[in-house]
Design a protein around this motif. Sequence first.
Motif, short mmCIF file in Angstrom:
data_model
loop_
_atom_site.label_atom_id
_atom_site.label_comp_id
_atom_site.label_asym_id
_atom_site.label_seq_id
_atom_site.Cartn_x
_atom_site.Cartn_y
_atom_site.Cartn_z
N ASP A 8 0.88 -1.15 0.00
CA ASP A 8 0.00 0.00 0.00
C ASP A 8 0.92 1.21 0.00
OD1 ASP A 8 0.72 0.65 2.68
OD2 ASP A 8 -0.98 -0.47 3.47
N ILE A 9 0.37 2.36 -0.22
CA ILE A 9 1.22 3.54 -0.42
C ILE A 9 2.09 3.83 0.80
CG2 ILE A 9 -0.47 5.29 0.26
CD1 ILE A 9 2.01 5.40 -2.74
N GLU A 10 1.58 3.56 2.00
CA GLU A 10 2.37 3.80 3.21
C GLU A 10 3.59 2.87 3.27
OE1 GLU A 10 -1.04 3.32 3.44
OE2 GLU A 10 -1.60 5.41 3.75
N VAL A 11 3.41 1.63 2.86
CA VAL A 11 4.52 0.68 2.83
C VAL A 11 5.57 1.12 1.80
CG1 VAL A 11 5.17 -1.71 2.25
CG2 VAL A 11 3.15 -1.26 3.65
N ILE A 12 5.10 1.55 0.65
CA ILE A 12 6.01 2.02 -0.40
C ILE A 12 6.78 3.25 0.07
CG2 ILE A 12 6.11 3.05 -2.71
CD1 ILE A 12 3.69 1.21 -3.41
N GLN A 13 6.09 4.18 0.69
CA GLN A 13 6.75 5.39 1.18
C GLN A 13 7.79 5.04 2.25
OE1 GLN A 13 3.08 7.39 2.19
NE2 GLN A 13 3.33 8.83 0.48
N GLU A 14 7.47 4.15 3.15
CA GLU A 14 8.42 3.78 4.19
C GLU A 14 9.62 3.04 3.60
OE1 GLU A 14 10.36 3.69 7.65
OE2 GLU A 14 8.59 4.90 7.17
N GLU A 15 9.39 2.19 2.64
CA GLU A 15 10.49 1.49 1.97
C GLU A 15 11.43 2.49 1.30
OE1 GLU A 15 12.73 -1.82 0.78
OE2 GLU A 15 11.04 -1.76 2.16
N ALA A 16 10.85 3.45 0.58
CA ALA A 16 11.65 4.48 -0.08
C ALA A 16 12.42 5.32 0.94
CB ALA A 16 10.75 5.37 -0.94
N ARG A 17 11.77 5.65 2.04
CA ARG A 17 12.40 6.43 3.12
C ARG A 17 13.61 5.69 3.68
NH1 ARG A 17 7.71 7.37 5.39
NH2 ARG A 17 7.28 9.23 4.22
N GLN A 18 13.45 4.39 3.94
CA GLN A 18 14.55 3.58 4.48
C GLN A 18 15.71 3.50 3.49
OE1 GLN A 18 14.88 2.34 7.56
NE2 GLN A 18 12.94 3.30 8.09
N LEU A 19 15.41 3.30 2.22
CA LEU A 19 16.46 3.23 1.20
C LEU A 19 17.20 4.55 1.08
CD1 LEU A 19 14.55 1.16 -1.49
CD2 LEU A 19 16.52 0.38 -0.15
N ASP A 45 2.34 -5.18 -8.56
CA ASP A 45 1.51 -4.68 -7.46
C ASP A 45 2.03 -3.33 -6.97
OD1 ASP A 45 -0.08 -6.95 -7.52
OD2 ASP A 45 1.10 -7.97 -5.98
N PHE A 46 3.34 -3.21 -6.88
CA PHE A 46 4.00 -1.98 -6.45
C PHE A 46 3.64 -0.84 -7.41
CE2 PHE A 46 7.75 0.79 -6.33
CZ PHE A 46 8.03 0.88 -4.98
N GLU A 47 3.80 -1.11 -8.70
CA GLU A 47 3.51 -0.10 -9.73
C GLU A 47 2.02 0.27 -9.74
OE1 GLU A 47 4.44 0.74 -14.43
OE2 GLU A 47 4.80 -1.26 -13.62
N HIS A 48 1.15 -0.72 -9.60
CA HIS A 48 -0.29 -0.48 -9.58
C HIS A 48 -0.67 0.44 -8.41
CE1 HIS A 48 -4.47 -1.32 -10.43
NE2 HIS A 48 -4.66 -1.61 -9.16
N GLU A 49 -0.10 0.20 -7.25
CA GLU A 49 -0.41 1.04 -6.09
C GLU A 49 0.07 2.48 -6.31
OE1 GLU A 49 -1.90 2.01 -2.27
OE2 GLU A 49 -2.35 0.38 -3.66
N LEU A 50 1.24 2.63 -6.92
CA LEU A 50 1.73 3.98 -7.24
C LEU A 50 0.75 4.69 -8.18
CD1 LEU A 50 5.51 3.26 -7.81
CD2 LEU A 50 4.53 4.62 -5.94
N GLU A 51 0.32 3.99 -9.22
CA GLU A 51 -0.61 4.58 -10.18
C GLU A 51 -1.93 4.95 -9.51
OE1 GLU A 51 -0.88 1.69 -13.30
OE2 GLU A 51 1.09 2.20 -14.10
N LEU A 64 7.32 11.23 -3.68
CA LEU A 64 6.70 10.10 -3.01
C LEU A 64 6.80 10.23 -1.49
CD1 LEU A 64 5.46 7.24 -3.21
CD2 LEU A 64 7.79 6.37 -3.37
N LEU A 65 7.93 10.74 -1.02
CA LEU A 65 8.15 10.84 0.42
C LEU A 65 7.34 11.95 1.06
CD1 LEU A 65 11.99 10.26 0.60
CD2 LEU A 65 10.14 8.60 0.86
N GLY A 66 7.06 13.00 0.29
CA GLY A 66 6.32 14.12 0.87
C GLY A 66 7.11 14.74 2.01
N SER A 67 6.40 15.22 3.00
CA SER A 67 7.10 15.83 4.13
C SER A 67 7.59 14.74 5.06
CB SER A 67 6.18 16.79 4.87
OG SER A 67 5.07 16.09 5.38
N GLU A 68 8.82 14.90 5.50
CA GLU A 68 9.41 13.94 6.41
C GLU A 68 9.58 14.58 7.78
OE1 GLU A 68 12.58 11.27 4.78
OE2 GLU A 68 12.64 12.83 3.27
#
Length: 73
Positions: A8-19, A45-51, A64-68
């Motif tokens: 889900d978008i929160e998981v994707i954002q957190e993954e990107a934040r960690q990387l 699935d990742f791409e679909h959620e982004l879209e 994607l990260l928005g405000s941190e």
Amino acid sequence: MDTAIKYDIEVIQEEARQLARKGLVNRQQPIFTLFKYIPDREWADFEHELENNEYLLRDRIIDLLGSEKWEED
């Protein structure tokens, strides 16, 4: 039983934040840079959620990260 990760978008954002924190990706790189850190079978699935959340693969990771939240050291 399905063992695939549900993105889900929160998981994707957190993954990107960690990387980004680990220095593996730069916040100015396009979102598609995350592809090499996502298992091939889960990329659709990742791409679909982004879209679904109106992100394009060419958008920057910082979008994607928005405000941190910054914590004091």
